[in-house]
Design a protein around this motif. Structure first.
Motif, PDB file in Angstrom:
ATOM      1  N   SER A  31       0.653  -1.205  -0.063  1.00  0.00           N
ATOM      2  CA  SER A  31      -0.006  -0.045   0.033  1.00  0.00           C
ATOM      3  C   SER A  31       0.754   1.309   0.045  1.00  0.00           C
ATOM      4  N   GLN A  32       1.928   1.212   0.468  1.00  0.00           N
ATOM      5  CA  GLN A  32       2.819   2.458   0.604  1.00  0.00           C
ATOM      6  C   GLN A  32       3.814   2.494  -0.340  1.00  0.00           C
ATOM      7  N   SER A  33       4.115   1.437  -1.249  1.00  0.00           N
ATOM      8  CA  SER A  33       4.971   1.276  -2.254  1.00  0.00           C
ATOM      9  C   SER A  33       4.298   0.347  -3.670  1.00  0.00           C
ATOM     10  N   ASN A  34       4.081   1.421  -4.837  1.00  0.00           N
ATOM     11  CA  ASN A  34       3.173   0.856  -5.853  1.00  0.00           C
ATOM     12  C   ASN A  34       4.087  -0.204  -6.483  1.00  0.00           C
ATOM     13  N   ALA A  35       3.378  -1.260  -6.874  1.00  0.00           N
ATOM     14  CA  ALA A  35       4.077  -2.453  -7.434  1.00  0.00           C
ATOM     15  C   ALA A  35       4.343  -1.869  -8.848  1.00  0.00           C
ATOM     16  N   SER A  36       5.427  -2.229  -9.657  1.00  0.00           N
ATOM     17  CA  SER A  36       5.769  -1.967 -10.965  1.00  0.00           C
ATOM     18  C   SER A  36       4.897  -2.850 -12.193  1.00  0.00           C
ATOM     19  N   ALA A  37       4.251  -1.897 -12.675  1.00  0.00           N
ATOM     20  CA  ALA A  37       3.447  -2.383 -13.884  1.00  0.00           C
ATOM     21  C   ALA A  37       4.335  -3.383 -14.568  1.00  0.00           C
ATOM     22  N   ALA A  38       5.482  -3.281 -15.057  1.00  0.00           N
ATOM     23  CA  ALA A  38       6.107  -3.852 -15.980  1.00  0.00           C
ATOM     24  C   ALA A  38       6.619  -5.002 -15.332  1.00  0.00           C
ATOM     25  N   ALA A  39       7.034  -5.049 -14.148  1.00  0.00           N
ATOM     26  CA  ALA A  39       7.414  -6.250 -13.599  1.00  0.00           C
ATOM     27  C   ALA A  39       6.193  -7.247 -13.502  1.00  0.00           C
ATOM     28  N   CYS A  40       5.144  -6.859 -13.160  1.00  0.00           N
ATOM     29  CA  CYS A  40       3.789  -7.599 -13.250  1.00  0.00           C
ATOM     30  C   CYS A  40       3.650  -8.200 -14.457  1.00  0.00           C
ATOM     31  N   GLY A  41       3.823  -7.572 -15.416  1.00  0.00           N
ATOM     32  CA  GLY A  41       3.586  -8.326 -16.676  1.00  0.00           C
ATOM     33  C   GLY A  41       4.816  -9.292 -17.261  1.00  0.00           C
ATOM     34  N   ILE A  42       5.785  -9.010 -16.921  1.00  0.00           N
ATOM     35  CA  ILE A  42       7.132  -9.894 -17.111  1.00  0.00           C
ATOM     36  C   ILE A  42       6.880 -11.132 -16.161  1.00  0.00           C
ATOM     37  N   ALA A  43       6.384 -11.023 -14.993  1.00  0.00           N
ATOM     38  CA  ALA A  43       6.274 -12.203 -13.989  1.00  0.00           C
ATOM     39  C   ALA A  43       5.324 -13.139 -14.708  1.00  0.00           C
ATOM     40  N   VAL A  44       4.274 -12.504 -15.279  1.00  0.00           N
ATOM     41  CA  VAL A  44       3.225 -13.350 -15.852  1.00  0.00           C
ATOM     42  C   VAL A  44       3.696 -14.132 -17.350  1.00  0.00           C
ATOM     43  N   GLY A  45       4.495 -13.518 -17.915  1.00  0.00           N
ATOM     44  CA  GLY A  45       5.208 -13.814 -18.974  1.00  0.00           C
ATOM     45  C   GLY A  45       6.253 -15.063 -18.681  1.00  0.00           C
ATOM     46  N   VAL A  46       6.996 -14.798 -17.572  1.00  0.00           N
ATOM     47  CA  VAL A  46       7.898 -15.759 -17.420  1.00  0.00           C
ATOM     48  C   VAL A  46       7.301 -16.948 -16.814  1.00  0.00           C
ATOM     49  N   GLY A  47       6.121 -16.679 -15.856  1.00  0.00           N
ATOM     50  CA  GLY A  47       5.558 -17.997 -15.418  1.00  0.00           C
ATOM     51  C   GLY A  47       5.024 -18.936 -16.555  1.00  0.00           C
ATOM     52  N   CYS A  48       4.430 -18.165 -17.550  1.00  0.00           N
ATOM     53  CA  CYS A  48       4.001 -19.025 -18.804  1.00  0.00           C
ATOM     54  C   CYS A  48       5.040 -19.484 -19.474  1.00  0.00           C
TER      55      CYS A  48
END
Length: 260
Positions: free
Chosen positions: A161-178
């Motif tokens: 809540s005090q530190s926004n997550a990186s949108a790019a990191a979220c996308g990369i994480a999903v791609g890496v998981g796939c």
């Protein structure tokens, strides 16, 4: 666990570069997304683990994806491709899908972290929990999965809540998981059409796989007794190294011994 391993390895190796310098919160969010995304490609199989995660909702979505995947397979296959229905290990088992999932996730999180990120966290946490607890709870117990997923989501959102997550990191994480899922499928007997629609040996759905001697049976002894435990140990080990690189675990000096 393969999704967590892939995310841990990628972030640990990239920690010395600016693009890989994530906050502990962003890394943890990415870990949940990558772990869940490692099951995402199996959305094309109505009988898969992922299709049972959220009861009728995920089952219905899985049936739709299966139909779409089968349609794409039948309309793009060549004479040399096998004459199967193409529903499973089709469209969602390609780099095209992984790229789409990564871009879509990035766009959604970038658009709104207040509602989009909690929804994504809930869904992917559910996939991760179902995958890990598949043999520990009733196969149709969507309520348990929902409760545990909600708890994980609440904890992660409160922490970030005090530190926004990186949108790019979220996308990369999903791609890496796939991608981790594709590698796992590629070393099984059937292989995985990762490179669709690139034609290889006259096939647009060429099943990428190592020599037969290096493949294993899905759910067989090799996977359950050797590959599974090794992947779990490595994912925890590299995960600690990656977390230490974010500054979250400064007291774990021993992970400096990792060869990365």
């Amino acid at each position: 666990m393969s999704g967590l391993l892939a995310w841990s390895a990628v972030t640990a190796l990239a920690s010395s570069h600016p693009i890989g310098q994530l906050s502990p919160q962003s890394w943890a969010v990415g870990a949940v997304l990558a772990t869940g995304a490692a099951l995402l490609p199996d959305l094309d199989h109505p009988g898969s683990t992922i299709s049972r995660t959220f009861g009728a909702l995920s089952s219905g979505l899985s049936a739709g994806i299966n139909a779409l995947s089968g349609f794409v397979y039948r309309t793009t296959r060549t004479k040399k491709d096998s004459k199967r229905d193409g529903g499973h290990r089709g469209l969602t088992h390609t780099l095209v899908f992984a790229l789409f999932a990564a871009v879509f996730t990035t766009a959604v999180v970038q658009n709104s972290q207040k509602w989009a990120l909690p929804v994504l966290m809930f869904v992917f946490a559910g996939l991760a929990v179902r995958g890990i607890m598949n043999d520990w709870c009733p196969k149709q117990d969507a309520l348990l999965i929902t409760v545990v997923s909600a708890g994980i989501t609440w904890a992660m959102i409160a922490w970030t809540s005090q530190s926004n997550a990186s949108a790019a990191a979220c996308g990369i994480a999903v791609g890496v998981g796939c991608f981790a899922h594709y590698i796992g499928d590629a070393i099984t007997e059937q292989g995985c059409p990762i490179l669709w629609p690139v034609p290889i040996m006259g096939k647009t759905w060429f099943p990428v796989a190592p020599p037969k001697i290096m493949r294993m049976k899905t759910g067989g002894v090799v996977e359950m007794a050797i590959v599974g435990p090794v992947v779990t140990i490595l994912s925890v080990w590299l995960g600690l190294a990656a977390l230490q690189a974010t500054g979250a675990l400064p007291f774990l000096d021993w992970v400096d011994l990792l060869p990365i």
